[in-house]
Design a protein around this motif. Structure first.
Motif, PDB file in Angstrom:
ATOM      1  N   ASP A   1      -4.511  -2.251   5.216  1.00 60.67           N
ATOM      2  CA  ASP A   1      -5.476  -1.389   6.176  1.00 60.67           C
ATOM      3  C   ASP A   1      -6.151  -2.644   6.576  1.00 60.67           C
ATOM      4  O   ASP A   1      -7.055  -2.227   7.780  1.00 60.67           O
ATOM      5  CB  ASP A   1      -5.949  -0.047   5.510  1.00 60.67           C
ATOM      6  CG  ASP A   1      -4.386   0.968   5.131  1.00 60.67           C
ATOM      7  OD1 ASP A   1      -3.985   0.780   5.867  1.00 60.67           O
ATOM      8  OD2 ASP A   1      -5.380   1.662   4.642  1.00 60.67           O
TER       9      ASP A   1
ATOM     10  N   HIS B   1      -2.149  -1.582  10.575  1.00 59.35           N
ATOM     11  CA  HIS B   1      -2.516  -1.286  11.938  1.00 59.35           C
ATOM     12  C   HIS B   1      -2.877  -1.511  13.227  1.00 59.35           C
ATOM     13  O   HIS B   1      -3.704  -3.071  12.629  1.00 59.35           O
ATOM     14  CB  HIS B   1      -3.259   0.399  11.659  1.00 59.35           C
ATOM     15  CG  HIS B   1      -2.876   1.412  10.788  1.00 59.35           C
ATOM     16  ND1 HIS B   1      -2.486   2.253  10.753  1.00 59.35           N
ATOM     17  CD2 HIS B   1      -3.718   1.104   9.351  1.00 59.35           C
ATOM     18  CE1 HIS B   1      -1.862   3.429   9.904  1.00 59.35           C
ATOM     19  NE2 HIS B   1      -3.195   2.329   8.782  1.00 59.35           N
TER      20      HIS B   1
ATOM     21  N   HIS C   1       0.281  -1.235  -0.161  1.00 62.36           N
ATOM     22  CA  HIS C   1       0.307   0.251  -0.510  1.00 62.36           C
ATOM     23  C   HIS C   1       1.064   1.111  -0.035  1.00 62.36           C
ATOM     24  O   HIS C   1       1.964   1.224   0.571  1.00 62.36           O
ATOM     25  CB  HIS C   1      -0.781  -0.328   1.038  1.00 62.36           C
ATOM     26  CG  HIS C   1      -2.122   1.187   1.309  1.00 62.36           C
ATOM     27  ND1 HIS C   1      -1.957   1.508   0.663  1.00 62.36           N
ATOM     28  CD2 HIS C   1      -2.465   1.216   2.300  1.00 62.36           C
ATOM     29  CE1 HIS C   1      -3.038   2.243   0.465  1.00 62.36           C
ATOM     30  NE2 HIS C   1      -3.141   2.273   1.886  1.00 62.36           N
TER      31      HIS C   1
ATOM     32  N   TYR D   1     -12.222   3.007  12.795  1.00 59.38           N
ATOM     33  CA  TYR D   1     -10.878   3.279  11.567  1.00 59.38           C
ATOM     34  C   TYR D   1     -12.503   2.753  10.224  1.00 59.38           C
ATOM     35  O   TYR D   1     -11.879   3.123   9.517  1.00 59.38           O
ATOM     36  CB  TYR D   1      -9.848   2.355  12.204  1.00 59.38           C
ATOM     37  CG  TYR D   1      -8.869   2.468  11.290  1.00 59.38           C
ATOM     38  CD1 TYR D   1      -8.105   2.953  11.107  1.00 59.38           C
ATOM     39  CD2 TYR D   1      -9.016   1.241   9.751  1.00 59.38           C
ATOM     40  CE1 TYR D   1      -7.047   3.246   9.270  1.00 59.38           C
ATOM     41  CE2 TYR D   1      -8.194   0.918   9.002  1.00 59.38           C
ATOM     42  CZ  TYR D   1      -6.982   1.932   8.864  1.00 59.38           C
ATOM     43  OH  TYR D   1      -6.000   1.982   7.555  1.00 59.38           O
TER      44      TYR D   1
ATOM     45  N   HIS E   1      -7.700   0.158   1.158  1.00 57.66           N
ATOM     46  CA  HIS E   1      -8.187   1.361   0.657  1.00 57.66           C
ATOM     47  C   HIS E   1      -7.727   2.729  -0.397  1.00 57.66           C
ATOM     48  O   HIS E   1      -8.773   3.486  -1.054  1.00 57.66           O
ATOM     49  CB  HIS E   1      -8.357   2.269   1.864  1.00 57.66           C
ATOM     50  CG  HIS E   1      -7.863   3.511   2.336  1.00 57.66           C
ATOM     51  ND1 HIS E   1      -6.556   4.075   2.716  1.00 57.66           N
ATOM     52  CD2 HIS E   1      -8.586   4.694   2.071  1.00 57.66           C
ATOM     53  CE1 HIS E   1      -6.552   5.457   2.908  1.00 57.66           C
ATOM     54  NE2 HIS E   1      -7.941   5.605   1.897  1.00 57.66           N
TER      55      HIS E   1
ATOM     56  N   GLU F   1      -0.025   4.385   0.571  1.00 62.21           N
ATOM     57  CA  GLU F   1       0.085   5.413   1.347  1.00 62.21           C
ATOM     58  C   GLU F   1       0.657   5.758   2.360  1.00 62.21           C
ATOM     59  O   GLU F   1       1.243   5.446   2.916  1.00 62.21           O
ATOM     60  CB  GLU F   1      -1.763   5.135   2.249  1.00 62.21           C
ATOM     61  CG  GLU F   1      -1.867   6.737   2.729  1.00 62.21           C
ATOM     62  CD  GLU F   1      -3.029   6.505   3.116  1.00 62.21           C
ATOM     63  OE1 GLU F   1      -3.766   5.469   3.110  1.00 62.21           O
ATOM     64  OE2 GLU F   1      -3.824   7.926   3.800  1.00 62.21           O
TER      65      GLU F   1
ATOM     66  N   HIS G   1       2.846   4.181   5.749  1.00 63.09           N
ATOM     67  CA  HIS G   1       3.044   2.914   5.527  1.00 63.09           C
ATOM     68  C   HIS G   1       4.315   3.194   4.414  1.00 63.09           C
ATOM     69  O   HIS G   1       5.851   2.482   5.047  1.00 63.09           O
ATOM     70  CB  HIS G   1       2.190   2.039   4.999  1.00 63.09           C
ATOM     71  CG  HIS G   1       0.896   2.015   5.733  1.00 63.09           C
ATOM     72  ND1 HIS G   1       1.051   1.189   7.205  1.00 63.09           N
ATOM     73  CD2 HIS G   1      -0.159   2.446   4.782  1.00 63.09           C
ATOM     74  CE1 HIS G   1      -0.277   1.248   7.041  1.00 63.09           C
ATOM     75  NE2 HIS G   1      -1.521   1.990   6.269  1.00 63.09           N
TER      76      HIS G   1
END
Ligand code: FEO
Length: 596
Positions: free
Chosen positions: A163, A215, A76, A184, A144, A78, A81
């Motif tokens: 995620d 997470h 991922h 979340y 996501h 984002e 990360h």
């Protein structure tokens, strides 16, 4: 931290962050997880947030114990990360980056890195063998971001879930998983329920013993609990029965209405009432609880020809997060031109499967007696099933329950030797299928009962949903003893010589009476089927469909008394006599309800 003998945790806890993603309060911090798989080849699973470069590299160095990683697997992009991809490669320049095509494009965009000669592009379902560990990559677009993929290690039966299955909160704080994982999920991934559902379908085919998210804690016990919550959240199924009231109030009058409603809901057995002042309480919690519970009440003031800004924000978030499949009630306030209810409804107009309450509370500045009545009606509507489930509060003699039996509507035709006759009934039931046996119940006062008792034959015509009200008037509101119900009609006959309807039916059956059971007011004819024809594929007309879509709504405006639920006849008066028979459709007092 050891996950399995050969999988180690190298993530970090963030207690500096005030707002995760710039908007979510995280009082217990945040964890950015990263893992190392130690095998003949070594794979590092994702990096961490930019503020923790050296802490993470230290953790990594410790676990590597002088070995060098062979692969950096980027699931991922984002930045919470992937912020350290370039930093990692500066320290371990000979590592091959494993990712999909979308991720490599993002790596180029984020870091201006081409990675020529040191990238391994994987396809959906692609595999990588590290020695004894065999990894399979499963693309999970929009869980996501579009490039997201998850990784399954079939050796240790570990799912690295990106995620998915993550939560707010650092790992050195002990807190309940469900609440912060829900907040979340709804806030961050909630819009993408269908994509999560697709991933869950794939996950269901795998033997998963451990879930390693990016997470929150590693999950290794009671996985069914977490997966079942994810299934509920991503399918927009209410997790619990209960009512969320989200409100804004400028001078306290709307708040007053909310307080009154809250008390009423509690007194009517509502299992949980949760109230949010949208101007003061955590918006993300108000949002996630709207998805958690089954019902939502929105209360707000008309403001600048719209709704109060915090409510506008809340409704926008609900719509953007795919809010659906809930019961919703509205309370509006407005001192001169109230339009909050209309605006709230418009803002949620794109939400699917919303069951709007019949009652809307309309406050014109301050709560008055009419509003008290509206709040009572709203509470009764919201709590109908809670009251019915409650041993103390339930009306245990509510015979309107009988109307909830799924009746079809039929025209039973017969012949008295001189003329054809027809009657509307809703009591036709198949009793057995070997042989086919059908029961028809008919009121003894009906002429058809008299005829069929004598002749022993009838046709049951199954009305379809295209039947107009005139069919019910023709066969239901007059008696065949004095009227020829088929006068001037086209006549079609079955093998038993009786009429079947030339339109508005989807099938008919010819019945021959085998037994008769005297039920007092009614007679039950138990019959064999001698002929059966299907005329169309239209749906069968049900009693409910007739009530909702066929029967004209009676004009009760300004009238006091009782209205017949079958035909709409209005009896004006304070009390309906117990033995009253509707002069139009001949149904009894039980089929009447009070006006208003
Ligand atoms: Fe935790 Fe979508 O990043």
């Amino acid at each position: 931290m050891k996950i399995t003998d050969s999988i180690k945790y190298v993530g970090v806890n963030d207690h500096q962050v005030d707002l995760f993603e710039g908007q979510y309060a995280v009082p217990n911090g945040m964890a950015y997880n990263s893992y190392v798989i130690l095998d003949d080849k070594i794979a590092v699973m994702d990096t961490v947030d930019a503020n923790f470069t050296h802490e993470w590299l230290d953790h990594l160095q410790q676990v590597l114990n002088n070995r060098k990683p062979d692969y950096l697997i980027v699931q991922h992009m984002e930045p919470d990360h992937a912020a350290n991809v370039a930093n990692f490669l500066k320290v371990y320049p000979d590592t091959t980056v494993v990712a999909n095509a979308k991720t490599f494009t993002m790596i180029k965009n984020f870091f201006d890195l081409d990675l020529d000669g040191q990238k391994l592009e994987v396809k959906n379902g692609g595999t990588l063998c590290l020695g004894s560990h065999n990894l399979t990559f499963v693309f999970a677009p929009m869980v996501h971001w579009p490039e997201v993929m998850v990784t399954y290690d079939s050796t240790d039966k570990v799912l690295f879930s990106a995620d998915g299955f993550g939560k707010f909160g650092a790992l050195d704080v002990d807190e309940d998983w469900d609440d912060e994982a829900r907040r979340y999920f709804i806030g961050i991934v909630g819009k993408y329920g269908p994509q999560v559902q697709s991933l869950l379908k794939v996950a269901a085919t795998l033997d998963i013993q451990v879930i390693c998210p990016l997470h929150g804690p590693v999950l290794s016990q009671d996985l069914g609990h977490y997966i079942s919550l994810y299934d509920k959240w991503s399918s927009y199924t209410p997790e619990e029965e209960g009512i969320v009231i989200a409100y804004t109030s400028v001078y306290g009058h709307t708040k007053k209405a909310v307080e009154i409603l809250t008390d009423k809901l509690k007194s009517k057995g509502c299992p949980k009432v949760v109230v949010y002042d949208l101007a003061r309480d955590d918006m993300s919690l108000a949002l996630s609880d709207a998805f958690r519970y089954s019902k939502l009440v929105l209360a707000t003031t008309t403001y600048n020809a719209s709704v109060y800004p915090f409510m506008h924000d809340y409704l926008t978030r609900l719509a953007e997060h795919n809010f659906q499949n809930r019961t919703v009630g509205l309370i509006e306030n407005g001192s001169w031109a109230p339009l909050a209810a209309k605006v709230m409804k418009e803002l949620l107009s794109g939400c699917k499967k919303i069951n709007w309450l019949d009652t809307t509370v309309k406050i014109l500045s301050a709560v008055n007696q009419e509003n008290m009545d509206q709040l009572e009606a709203m509470a009764a509507e919201l709590c109908k099933e809670y009251i019915a489930q409650n041993d103390q509060l339930a009306n245990k003699n509510d015979l309107t329950a009988l109307f909830r039996i799924g009746y079809g509507l039929y025209v039973v035709t017969s012949n008295d030797g001189k003329k054809d006759n027809g009657l509307i009934v809703n009591t036709v039931t198949q009793l057995t299928d070997t042989p086919n046996r059908v029961a028809v119940n008919i009121n003894k006062e009906n002429y058809s009962h008299h005829i069929i008792k004598q002749t022993g034959v009838m046709n049951v015509n199954c009305l379809s949903v295209d039947a107009p009200f005139s069919v019910f008037q023709q066969f239901g509101f007059q008696t065949g003893r004095s009227v020829d119900k088929f006068a001037g009609q086209k006549i079609c006959r079955s093998d038993n010589g009786l009429v079947f309807l030339d339109k508005y039916i989807n099938a008919f059956m010819s019945l021959k009476v085998e037994q008769y059971v005297d039920l007092g007011t009614h007679g039950m004819f138990i019959c064999q089927v001698t002929e059966a024809r299907v005329m169309s594929d239209q749906d069968t007309m049900t009693y409910t469909y007739y009530q909702k879509h066929v029967k004209p709504q009676p004009e009760t405006e300004g009238k006091k008394g009782f209205v017949c639920k079958v035909c709409g006849y209005i009896y004006e008066g304070d009390e309906l006599p117990e033995d009253f028979i509707c002069p139009l459709c001949k149904h009894g007092a039980i089929d009447f309800e009070p006006i208003g």
